[in-house]
Motif scaffolding. Structure first.
Motif, PDB file in Angstrom:
ATOM      1  N   SER A 131      55.982  59.104  52.248  1.00  0.00           N
ATOM      2  CA  SER A 131      57.236  59.752  52.611  1.00  0.00           C
ATOM      3  C   SER A 131      57.009  61.210  52.982  1.00  0.00           C
ATOM      4  O   SER A 131      57.624  61.725  53.926  1.00  0.00           O
ATOM      5  N   TRP A 132      56.106  61.885  52.261  1.00  0.00           N
ATOM      6  CA  TRP A 132      55.794  63.286  52.552  1.00  0.00           C
ATOM      7  C   TRP A 132      55.187  63.436  53.941  1.00  0.00           C
ATOM      8  O   TRP A 132      55.553  64.350  54.692  1.00  0.00           O
ATOM      9  N   VAL A 133      54.287  62.527  54.302  1.00  0.00           N
ATOM     10  CA  VAL A 133      53.692  62.566  55.637  1.00  0.00           C
ATOM     11  C   VAL A 133      54.760  62.346  56.707  1.00  0.00           C
ATOM     12  O   VAL A 133      54.801  63.061  57.707  1.00  0.00           O
ATOM     13  N   ASP A 134      55.638  61.368  56.487  1.00  0.00           N
ATOM     14  CA  ASP A 134      56.705  61.095  57.464  1.00  0.00           C
ATOM     15  C   ASP A 134      57.577  62.331  57.680  1.00  0.00           C
ATOM     16  O   ASP A 134      57.907  62.672  58.821  1.00  0.00           O
ATOM     17  N   ARG A 135      57.946  62.983  56.589  1.00  0.00           N
ATOM     18  CA  ARG A 135      58.824  64.154  56.703  1.00  0.00           C
ATOM     19  C   ARG A 135      58.114  65.356  57.295  1.00  0.00           C
ATOM     20  O   ARG A 135      58.750  66.214  57.914  1.00  0.00           O
ATOM     21  N   GLY A 136      56.800  65.427  57.103  1.00  0.00           N
ATOM     22  CA  GLY A 136      56.046  66.615  57.502  1.00  0.00           C
ATOM     23  C   GLY A 136      55.356  66.543  58.843  1.00  0.00           C
ATOM     24  O   GLY A 136      54.593  67.451  59.190  1.00  0.00           O
ATOM     25  N   MET A 137      55.622  65.481  59.650  1.00  0.00           N
ATOM     26  CA  MET A 137      54.912  65.331  60.911  1.00  0.00           C
ATOM     27  C   MET A 137      55.162  66.493  61.860  1.00  0.00           C
ATOM     28  O   MET A 137      54.323  66.796  62.715  1.00  0.00           O
TER      29      MET A 137
ATOM     30  N   LEU B 116      48.251  49.881  51.353  1.00  0.00           N
ATOM     31  CA  LEU B 116      48.087  49.909  52.800  1.00  0.00           C
ATOM     32  C   LEU B 116      48.677  51.156  53.436  1.00  0.00           C
ATOM     33  O   LEU B 116      48.055  51.792  54.303  1.00  0.00           O
ATOM     34  N   LEU B 117      49.891  51.520  53.026  1.00  0.00           N
ATOM     35  CA  LEU B 117      50.609  52.586  53.715  1.00  0.00           C
ATOM     36  C   LEU B 117      49.964  53.963  53.580  1.00  0.00           C
ATOM     37  O   LEU B 117      49.808  54.670  54.584  1.00  0.00           O
ATOM     38  N   PRO B 118      49.575  54.410  52.370  1.00  0.00           N
ATOM     39  CA  PRO B 118      48.943  55.740  52.292  1.00  0.00           C
ATOM     40  C   PRO B 118      47.669  55.831  53.123  1.00  0.00           C
ATOM     41  O   PRO B 118      47.412  56.857  53.758  1.00  0.00           O
ATOM     42  N   ILE B 119      46.884  54.747  53.127  1.00  0.00           N
ATOM     43  CA  ILE B 119      45.666  54.756  53.931  1.00  0.00           C
ATOM     44  C   ILE B 119      46.006  54.855  55.410  1.00  0.00           C
ATOM     45  O   ILE B 119      45.348  55.588  56.167  1.00  0.00           O
ATOM     46  N   SER B 120      47.042  54.136  55.851  1.00  0.00           N
ATOM     47  CA  SER B 120      47.412  54.189  57.269  1.00  0.00           C
ATOM     48  C   SER B 120      47.883  55.588  57.655  1.00  0.00           C
ATOM     49  O   SER B 120      47.619  56.048  58.772  1.00  0.00           O
ATOM     50  N   LYS B 121      48.556  56.295  56.743  1.00  0.00           N
ATOM     51  CA  LYS B 121      49.000  57.653  57.050  1.00  0.00           C
ATOM     52  C   LYS B 121      47.810  58.606  57.148  1.00  0.00           C
ATOM     53  O   LYS B 121      47.772  59.496  58.009  1.00  0.00           O
ATOM     54  N   VAL B 122      46.829  58.417  56.263  1.00  0.00           N
ATOM     55  CA  VAL B 122      45.609  59.232  56.341  1.00  0.00           C
ATOM     56  C   VAL B 122      44.881  58.961  57.656  1.00  0.00           C
ATOM     57  O   VAL B 122      44.418  59.890  58.341  1.00  0.00           O
ATOM     58  N   PHE B 123      44.774  57.697  58.035  1.00  0.00           N
ATOM     59  CA  PHE B 123      44.105  57.343  59.285  1.00  0.00           C
ATOM     60  C   PHE B 123      44.862  57.903  60.483  1.00  0.00           C
ATOM     61  O   PHE B 123      44.255  58.326  61.470  1.00  0.00           O
ATOM     62  N   PHE B 124      46.190  57.883  60.412  1.00  0.00           N
ATOM     63  CA  PHE B 124      46.993  58.445  61.498  1.00  0.00           C
ATOM     64  C   PHE B 124      46.683  59.926  61.686  1.00  0.00           C
ATOM     65  O   PHE B 124      46.508  60.414  62.816  1.00  0.00           O
ATOM     66  N   MET B 125      46.594  60.662  60.586  1.00  0.00           N
ATOM     67  CA  MET B 125      46.267  62.082  60.673  1.00  0.00           C
ATOM     68  C   MET B 125      44.849  62.284  61.199  1.00  0.00           C
ATOM     69  O   MET B 125      44.589  63.216  61.967  1.00  0.00           O
TER      70      MET B 125
ATOM     71  N   MET C  94      51.317  54.886  39.864  1.00  0.00           N
ATOM     72  CA  MET C  94      50.486  54.919  41.062  1.00  0.00           C
ATOM     73  C   MET C  94      51.290  54.512  42.313  1.00  0.00           C
ATOM     74  O   MET C  94      51.176  55.100  43.366  1.00  0.00           O
ATOM     75  N   LYS C  95      52.104  53.465  42.155  1.00  0.00           N
ATOM     76  CA  LYS C  95      52.907  52.990  43.277  1.00  0.00           C
ATOM     77  C   LYS C  95      53.867  54.073  43.740  1.00  0.00           C
ATOM     78  O   LYS C  95      54.020  54.306  44.957  1.00  0.00           O
ATOM     79  N   GLU C  96      54.504  54.742  42.785  1.00  0.00           N
ATOM     80  CA  GLU C  96      55.457  55.785  43.137  1.00  0.00           C
ATOM     81  C   GLU C  96      54.767  56.945  43.849  1.00  0.00           C
ATOM     82  O   GLU C  96      55.297  57.500  44.815  1.00  0.00           O
ATOM     83  N   LYS C  97      53.551  57.313  43.395  1.00  0.00           N
ATOM     84  CA  LYS C  97      52.817  58.409  44.023  1.00  0.00           C
ATOM     85  C   LYS C  97      52.410  58.045  45.449  1.00  0.00           C
ATOM     86  O   LYS C  97      52.464  58.876  46.357  1.00  0.00           O
ATOM     87  N   ALA C  98      51.985  56.793  45.642  1.00  0.00           N
ATOM     88  CA  ALA C  98      51.581  56.343  46.972  1.00  0.00           C
ATOM     89  C   ALA C  98      52.758  56.387  47.943  1.00  0.00           C
ATOM     90  O   ALA C  98      52.622  56.857  49.079  1.00  0.00           O
ATOM     91  N   LEU C  99      53.906  55.897  47.492  1.00  0.00           N
ATOM     92  CA  LEU C  99      55.087  55.907  48.344  1.00  0.00           C
ATOM     93  C   LEU C  99      55.567  57.332  48.604  1.00  0.00           C
ATOM     94  O   LEU C  99      56.038  57.643  49.696  1.00  0.00           O
ATOM     95  N   ALA C 100      55.427  58.191  47.598  1.00  0.00           N
ATOM     96  CA  ALA C 100      55.824  59.588  47.765  1.00  0.00           C
ATOM     97  C   ALA C 100      54.940  60.279  48.798  1.00  0.00           C
ATOM     98  O   ALA C 100      55.420  61.084  49.612  1.00  0.00           O
ATOM     99  N   PHE C 101      53.637  59.954  48.780  1.00  0.00           N
ATOM    100  CA  PHE C 101      52.722  60.528  49.764  1.00  0.00           C
ATOM    101  C   PHE C 101      53.093  60.071  51.172  1.00  0.00           C
ATOM    102  O   PHE C 101      53.133  60.880  52.110  1.00  0.00           O
TER     103      PHE C 101
END
Length: 324
Positions: A10-16, A198-207, A1-8
């Motif tokens: 990272s995907w958002v960061d790369r795909g902005m 915290l981080l995946p939720i913050s990326k979703v909120f950013f979008m 789960m941790k790896e998937k969250a961090l991967a998500f």
């Protein structure tokens, strides 16, 4: 789960670069179902700011204010050089008294955008410096904004200072303070431990913030669409000038650290356009709102382009969300 969250994350960061324009188009075209959610934007921002704040301690902020030159330089670029450039550009294209010129200048005198802190964090800049600049500039805005408008146009401009400060307190000051307290209490370990949540939720909120902002300005964009073609080039040029000034001006003062260049360039390129839109519609003609609306539309895509250029042609060490 941790790896998937961090991967998500990272995907958002790369795909902005493509995520941002896609969300803007989605919000503009399908704005109706999203409009009821627009009031949630400050709360989404508050969470995002809190997540950034838990990676910043008192010592970081002390170091920032102990060397105020970058802050002073950013404010001079943002509220002196940029307004002069906006007035000159608007006067040359539309005339000095044109509402479009007023809108261009208004964009440059409103406070630094809270969203710039998000891009600074994503792009390896100094989070503490970015937060400090936004906080200070926002606190000065009740004096700076009317003063500069008076200087350029002689307009007697007032606005709801208490409402502005309340929103800034909610979006920036309170969540940042809470994050700093947690950082101090945990010895800086809280973000590392809670980051996968915290981080995946913050990326979703950013979008969501990008999407809802686009939905919120859609009615104005449609209403003023006949004026857009004549103003788009000027707005693109002005926003682009902001990023360029922020990157190259520090070099003149031998401020050459990549972290500083990234921070100042994003700070000078982005503004609190929600406030600008309120001021334009409340105190000037609807035409004065056109440059501000367009700035909202182009500011985020140009931020992604700026980040892409920095990555591609000016390599700098990017912060890892959890490993820094």
């Amino acid at each position: 789960m941790k790896e998937k969250a961090l991967a998500f994350s990272s995907w958002v960061d790369r795909g902005m670069f493509w995520i941002t324009p896609s969300l803007l188009v989605l919000g503009l075209v399908f704005s109706k179902p999203f409009l009821p959610l627009v009031p949630a934007i400050p709360y989404l921002f508050a969470y995002i700011t809190f997540v950034m704040g838990v990676g910043c301690g008192r010592e970081h902020l002390k170091q920032v204010f102990s060397r105020p030159m970058p802050i002073v330089l950013t404010l001079v670029i943002s509220h002196l050089v940029a307004p002069l450039a906006a007035f000159a550009l608007g006067s040359a294209l539309f005339g000095s008294s044109s509402p479009y010129t007023i809108g261009l200048v208004l964009f440059t005198v409103i406070p630094l955008g809270v969203s710039s802190v998000l891009w600074i964090e994503l792009s390896g800049g100094s989070l503490a410096l970015g937060l400090a600049m936004v906080l200070l500039d926002s606190a000065l805005s009740p004096i700076v904004v009317p003063g500069l408008i008076q200087l350029f146009f002689g307009a007697d401009l007032t606005f709801d200072t208490l409402h502005l400060m309340r929103d800034l307190l909610l979006m920036v000051v309170a969540p940042t303070a809470l994050g700093v307290v947690i950082y101090e209490r945990s010895g800086g370990k809280f973000k590392q431990q809670a980051g996968p949540i915290l981080l995946p939720i913050s990326k979703v909120f950013f979008m969501l913030v990008i999407l809802l902002n686009a939905a919120g300005i859609a009615p104005y964009a449609y209403e003023l669409r006949g004026d857009l073609v004549s103003v788009i080039p000027a707005v693109l040029l002005l926003v682009g000038i902001g990023y360029m000034l922020g990157y190259y001006t520090p070099l003149l003062f031998k401020q050459r650290t990549p972290e500083l260049l990234v921070t100042v360039s994003f700070a000078t390129g982005m503004r609190n356009n929600s406030l600008g839109l309120v001021l334009a519609l409340g105190y000037f003609s609807p035409q004065a709102a056109v440059p501000v609306v367009l700035a909202i539309l182009v500011q985020q895509p140009l931020a992604t382009l700026h980040q892409f250029v920095l990555r591609k042609f000016k390599p700098y060490p990017l912060k890892e969300s959890l490993r820094s």
